[in-house]
Motif scaffolding. Sequence first.
Motif: not given
Length: 234
Positions: A190-196, A220-234
């Motif tokens: 997971i990563s969080v965007g840096e401020p401008l 406007t104050v905005s935040a962006t978060i990027r992640a890689t998640v693991i999915l598995k069969p239900q």
Amino acid sequence: MIHSKPLYIAAGSIALLGSVIGGTSHAASPAEPDGATRLSVTGSGSVDAAPDRVTATLLVQNEAAKAVDAQAKTNDAAHNAVAKAEKISGVTVLTDSYDVSENRKDNKPSSWTARQTIQIRARDASALLDLVGKLQASGLLLEGVSWSLSPEHQKELYRQAEKKAVDDLRSRSSEIADDLGLKVSSIASISVGEPLTVRPVAFMARAAMAAPTMRSEDQTVSATIRATVILKPQ
């Protein structure tokens, strides 16, 4: 007059984001479950808020036949302006650039101009703008007025935007997984965007003698978060 709408990208610690997607708090699992799928997903959130700080930039300028005389006039005027501003509660005064230049004119004796820039900052816009009008009447030139978010207000809004980004990330991950017939197992990264760094909203250039009248525009104050998640069969 053109109004710009600044955009702030929030950054911050995501101490508890292990529980954002999967519902339990844990670090990324080194071993992926059988049939696991990696999903890269982005969550975003934003908050609109009125700026809570206004800054006026004024110029003290005087011309004289001698440089020392021009400087003396400018120094006196700047000192009086600063003293007048410091009498008002909640007002911060900063002296900025100072320069002296020679004015050469064809077939005429040269003269000298001394300039001093002063910035006045406050949260009470009406008190500051009233002061600006009085300083203009005493001979100062108004170069501009701008609105901005104070650092402490920005930080508070960043956290609100981050929380919305976390909710968006969780919702999107779950919805995409469900559309694929899968479910979220864990977060791999997971990563969080840096401020401008964004300029304040500028409202006006050099103004007339009357105290300026204006309304601030929401920022406007905005935040962006990027992640890689693991999915598995239900």
